[in-house]
Enzyme design. Structure first.
Site, short mmCIF file in Angstrom:
data_model
loop_
_atom_site.label_atom_id
_atom_site.label_comp_id
_atom_site.label_asym_id
_atom_site.label_seq_id
_atom_site.Cartn_x
_atom_site.Cartn_y
_atom_site.Cartn_z
N LYS A 74 74.79 71.18 29.50
CA LYS A 74 75.41 71.88 30.60
C LYS A 74 76.68 72.60 30.13
O LYS A 74 76.98 73.71 30.56
CB LYS A 74 75.76 70.87 31.70
CG LYS A 74 75.70 71.50 33.06
CD LYS A 74 75.91 70.54 34.17
CE LYS A 74 76.17 71.39 35.40
NZ LYS A 74 76.46 70.63 36.57
N LYS A 119 72.22 72.33 20.80
CA LYS A 119 71.75 71.27 21.69
C LYS A 119 71.81 71.74 23.16
O LYS A 119 72.81 72.33 23.57
CB LYS A 119 72.65 70.05 21.50
CG LYS A 119 72.40 68.90 22.44
CD LYS A 119 73.48 67.83 22.21
CE LYS A 119 73.76 66.99 23.42
NZ LYS A 119 73.01 65.90 23.77
N LYS A 123 91.00 62.74 27.05
CA LYS A 123 91.76 63.46 28.08
C LYS A 123 93.26 63.43 27.74
O LYS A 123 93.95 64.44 27.82
CB LYS A 123 91.48 62.79 29.43
CG LYS A 123 91.92 63.59 30.59
CD LYS A 123 90.76 63.96 31.50
CE LYS A 123 91.24 64.98 32.52
NZ LYS A 123 90.20 65.61 33.27
#
Ligand code: TRP
Length: 332
Positions: free
Chosen positions: A205, A202, A114
């Site tokens: 989401k 893969k 992040k």
């Protein structure tokens, strides 16, 4: 006493990748004679780092609970509960916070990523970082250590978190004596990365390429029809070795079914027919659980009952651990 434990984040739209990579293996481990005790919980407190909509949040908690029960988790055996129902986990989190060097948290992958993204975007290093996100690994350590866990099945992205839990346990054992906390081991679940999504990458989401577990048969069929295929003509022989449809089929079909479909590939099969075959095996697998899932979602009291039973059993363990740890750390 050998304990296997894992936490499940309540996110929406559970897909086949979650089933094969996490849920099915964890349910299998709960039946394994390797362990005396299996403890699985819904990590609702972890989800708070990003959740801002209470209605959706609650919905996702019920969905995840119903999913695990519908897929066959034996909740009379496994202890299945909601993380935040056990308040001891927050007490332990604070104690562990006080034993954890801040620098270790600066080096935790998810926080570091992040920070790096912020730097690349010329933003403040800590832009969008709340304290919950920063402290995520310590709460997760408390989850693991509160129940004296030995084995923690996780995906690759969570390995570092279990390592952090282990190193916190080691440090506490040095400060307060052997046996203060049990040092846990991660068990890596590889299967998840082997499940291809609609586009062949893969199933994830974040790629939006998942096949959802729940929903109507019709919707399942429609989704499976979206699997990317090439333009080989109908009657041409197909390569079953590099094919998303075949890879998924192998995860659900019996050995005979797999052989049969491979034969039809070699003879030439239209993609539409191959997809139909895939739909059939997945639907056969899911149709029983789908009914249970829908029933549970229409009778949330039933879910509450299961979670309450899990809460009582988890609480008994948590109190024992906290009495031990509190007295070692504070003398009280
Ligand atoms: N962080 C885990 C995930 O994102 C979920 C989790 C929370 C967990 N607490 C845990 C996993 C304890 C294993 C053990 O998937």
């Amino acid at each position: 006493m050998k304990t296997v434990l894992t936490g499940i984040k309540p996110t929406g739209d559970v897909h086949l990748g979650n089933l094969l990579g996490a849920i099915r293996p964890a349910i299998e481990m709960s039946h394994s004679s390797q362990f005396d005790r299996s403890i699985y919980f819904i990590a609702d407190a972890h989800a708070l780092t990003s959740v801002r909509d209470p209605e959706k949040f609650k919905q996702h908690v019920y969905e995840i609970a119903a999913t695990w029960i519908a897929l066959g988790l034996d909740t009379s055996k496994a202890i299945f509960f909601k993380q935040s129902d056990i308040k001891e986990v927050f007490e332990l989190t604070w104690m562990l916070n006080c034993m954890t060097p801040k620098g270790d948290m600066n080096r935790a992958h998810s926080y570091k990523d992040k920070v790096q993204k912020n730097q690349e975007a010329n933003k403040d290093t800590d832009f969008g970082v709340n304290m919950g996100l920063f402290d995520y690994p310590v709460l997760m350590s408390a989850d693991i250590l509160l129940y004296d866990s030995n084995a923690v099945p996780v995906g690759k992205d969570q390995i570092q978190h279990v390592e952090i839990a282990r190193s916190i346990a080691q440090r506490c054992n040095e400060y307060f004596g052997e046996g203060t906390l049990i040092e846990p081991q991660e068990v890596i679940q590889k299967n998840g990365s082997l499940v291809p999504g609609l586009d062949g990458r893969k199933m994830s989401k974040s790629y939006d390429n998942g096949i959802p577990l729940w929903g109507t048969e019709k919707k399942l069929k429609k989704t499976i029809n979206k699997i990317t295929t090439d333009s080989t003509p109908e009657e041409a022989p197909k390569d079953s070795a590099n094919c998303t449809i075949m890879e998924l089929y192998k995860l659900f079909g019996t050995p005979e079914q797999i052989l049969g479909l491979e034969k039809r590939y070699a003879e030439g099969i239209g993609w539409g027919y191959a997809k139909l075959e895939l739909f059939e095996v997945i639907n056969a697998y899911l149709s029983g659980p789908r009914e249970v899932y829908n029933d549970l979602m229409n009778n949330r009291d039933e879910i509450d009952k299961v979670l309450l039973n899990g809460k009582e059993r988890a609480h008994a363990i948590a109190m024992d651990t906290m009495n031990r740890v509190r007295s070692r750390i504070t003398g009280f």
